[in-house]
Structure formats: C-alpha cells, structure tokens
Design a protein around this motif. Structure first.
Motif, short mmCIF file in Angstrom:
data_model
loop_
_atom_site.label_atom_id
_atom_site.label_comp_id
_atom_site.label_asym_id
_atom_site.label_seq_id
_atom_site.Cartn_x
_atom_site.Cartn_y
_atom_site.Cartn_z
N ASN A 1 -40.67 -39.72 -22.06
CA ASN A 1 -40.09 -37.62 -22.37
C ASN A 1 -39.90 -37.61 -23.71
O ASN A 1 -38.91 -36.46 -23.27
N ALA A 2 -40.64 -38.14 -24.98
CA ALA A 2 -40.13 -38.42 -25.65
C ALA A 2 -39.60 -36.40 -26.54
O ALA A 2 -40.56 -35.72 -26.45
N ARG A 3 -38.40 -36.24 -27.35
CA ARG A 3 -39.02 -35.04 -27.71
C ARG A 3 -39.65 -35.64 -29.16
O ARG A 3 -40.15 -36.52 -29.31
N VAL A 4 -40.10 -33.93 -29.58
CA VAL A 4 -41.35 -34.56 -31.04
C VAL A 4 -41.07 -33.29 -31.89
O VAL A 4 -40.17 -32.58 -31.63
N ASP A 5 -41.25 -33.60 -33.49
CA ASP A 5 -40.68 -33.12 -34.42
C ASP A 5 -41.70 -32.75 -34.97
O ASP A 5 -41.28 -31.29 -35.79
N ILE A 6 -43.04 -32.62 -35.32
CA ILE A 6 -44.05 -32.65 -36.16
C ILE A 6 -44.95 -32.23 -34.83
O ILE A 6 -45.41 -32.94 -34.49
N VAL A 7 -45.83 -31.80 -34.97
CA VAL A 7 -47.39 -31.07 -34.50
C VAL A 7 -48.66 -30.62 -35.31
O VAL A 7 -47.98 -29.81 -35.80
N VAL A 8 -49.11 -31.54 -35.44
CA VAL A 8 -50.60 -31.48 -36.66
C VAL A 8 -51.63 -31.05 -35.69
O VAL A 8 -52.32 -31.56 -35.05
N ASN A 9 -52.18 -29.58 -36.05
CA ASN A 9 -53.18 -29.34 -34.90
C ASN A 9 -55.20 -29.53 -36.07
O ASN A 9 -54.91 -28.95 -36.84
N ASN A 10 -55.06 -30.96 -36.31
CA ASN A 10 -56.16 -30.60 -36.65
C ASN A 10 -57.69 -30.75 -36.20
O ASN A 10 -58.41 -30.59 -36.66
#
Length: 251
Positions: A84-93
């Motif tokens: 359940n980590a946090r996320v900083d960057i989301v790349v929709n590729n």
C-alpha cells in the motif's frame, strides 16, 4: 543520487518500445518503477533485470487494460506488491497503436481502441488519486496525430485527442494539490511495433525520416527523456500542456 530518488513511478505498457525506455530512464533517475504488461511477461521481466543490472529498482505487474474493472485490478496488484505504498508519478503509456479507417472500422474495434487508449487511463488516474502524493506527476502518452489529419487511423487519432482533453481538464482539477498533468506526443518512433513497415522497407524509412524537421526517425529514448523532464522538479511550472516530441514532424 538521482533527481527522482525516493519516488515511486507507475508506467503502463512498460515491457517494450516507448514504455520500456520510459521505465529504464525513470529508474536511472532514481525512481522505483512499477511497470505493467498485458501478455509479454518475459519481456517485462527482462526490463526489470536490465534496470536492476544498472543499479535501479523495478518490478512488473500483470495488467490487462480495456476491460471494466482493469484499473481497480491494477491498483490492487500495486498495493499488494508495495504494501500500500504511495505513488509519485503515473505514466499512461499503454495503448493500441493503430486503427482502421472510417469505412473499415467496426463498432467492436472502435470500442476496444477507446477502452484501452481512453477509458483505461481515465480510471487508472481516478483510482490513483487516493494514492498519489501532492506535488506528483501524471504524464499521458499521446501522439502527433492528434494535431495532424490521418484519416487512415481515424479512431486512433480520436483517442489521442480525447487523451489531450483529459490532460487539460485534469491539470485544472489537480492544480490545487500541486500535481502537474501533461501529455507527450511522439511522432514516428523506431519500435518493434513499427518494424514490419518501417525497418524492413528502406523507402518507408526514408519517407518517415523526411517527415521530421530534424531528418530522422525518432527513438524510444527521445520520448523517454521528455517524460523524465516532466517527471522531475524542473517541470514543476509546466502543466496542462501537450509537449510535442515528434522531432518537428509535419511543420
């Protein structure tokens, strides 16, 4: 330490082509990268191994996109893998790279290309918001065809236009949280998906090179470097934009 040290990035479709280059570049900049794949587990594992060999951190997640519930399943897999980590960057590729023309397009093909290229990024972001840190980054991989008419792939181009509009509205909605949202629009890129018509035909390669003002075919790394900039603190004042990464194609 890299400029993305301590950050976690999700890259969809990270097992090959542009996604592979993005995953490798973000990892080289210090991010821990979760990369998704639909079918090619061996290719995804190879990307993870190559990142580890270079001193980076990455892991692969299986994610079939384009079906109802796919975004929920993806984030459940992410939560299980990271605790359940946090996320900083989301790349929709991840996306379907072509479509039929208007005369040949079936309703089933239309539905599929929009499901993978538009609906999946939309709900991936929707479910990411509770996990995404303030000051984070969302980067959508669009296409140069969103500004250039190519009727032979009309549905594909329409999905990328929709994605750019999604980017614009999302940037406004998430601005109060310091989250930037941008699209990156590649042109013709030398990937294995294009190999059949591009690499095997010297005339096609020459014609593709001539489209760019810089006189060459783009590489996945050309796109990945732009994504890395937008993911960094250097791009903190850039949001709601479509960043052209076509090498000046069709100017």
């Amino acid at each position: 330490m890299g400029r993305l040290a301590g950050r976690i990035a999700l890259v969809t479709g990270g097992s090959r082509g542009i996604g592979r280059a993005i995953a490798r570049r973000l990892a080289a900049d210090g991010a821990t990268v979760a990369l998704t794949y639909a079918r090619e587990s061996a290719a995804a594992d190879e990307v993870v191994r190559s990142i580890a060999k270079d001193g980076g951190r990455a892991f692969a997640l299986h994610a079939e996109l384009g079906r109802h519930g796919d975004a929920t399943a993806l984030w459940e897999a992410f939560d299980a893998a990271t605790g359940n980590a946090r996320v900083d960057i989301v790349v929709n590729n991840a996306g379907i790279g072509r479509s039929s023309d208007l005369a040949g397009l079936t309703e089933a093909e239309f539905d599929k290309v929009f499901a993978v290229n538009v609906r999946a990024p939309f709900f991936i972001v929707r479910h990411a918001l509770a996990r995404l840190n303030d000051g984070g980054r969302i980067i959508n991989i669009s296409s140069g065809v969103s500004r250039v008419a190519m009727p032979e792939i009309i549905a594909y181009g329409s999905t990328k236009g929709a994605l750019d509009t999604f980017t614009l509205n999302l940037a406004k909605a998430l601005g109060p949280r310091g989250i930037t949202v941008n699209s990156v629009a590649p042109g013709i890129i030398d990937t294995d998906l294009n190999a059949g018509w591009l690499r095997a035909d010297p005339q096609a390669w020459e014609q593709a090179s001539a489209i760019s003002a810089l006189g060459r075919v783009g590489t996945p790394e050309d796109v990945a470097d732009v994504v890395a900039f937008l993911a960094s603190d250097d791009a903190r004042w850039v949001t709601g934009r479509v960043v052209d990464a076509t090498g000046g194609s069709a100017l």
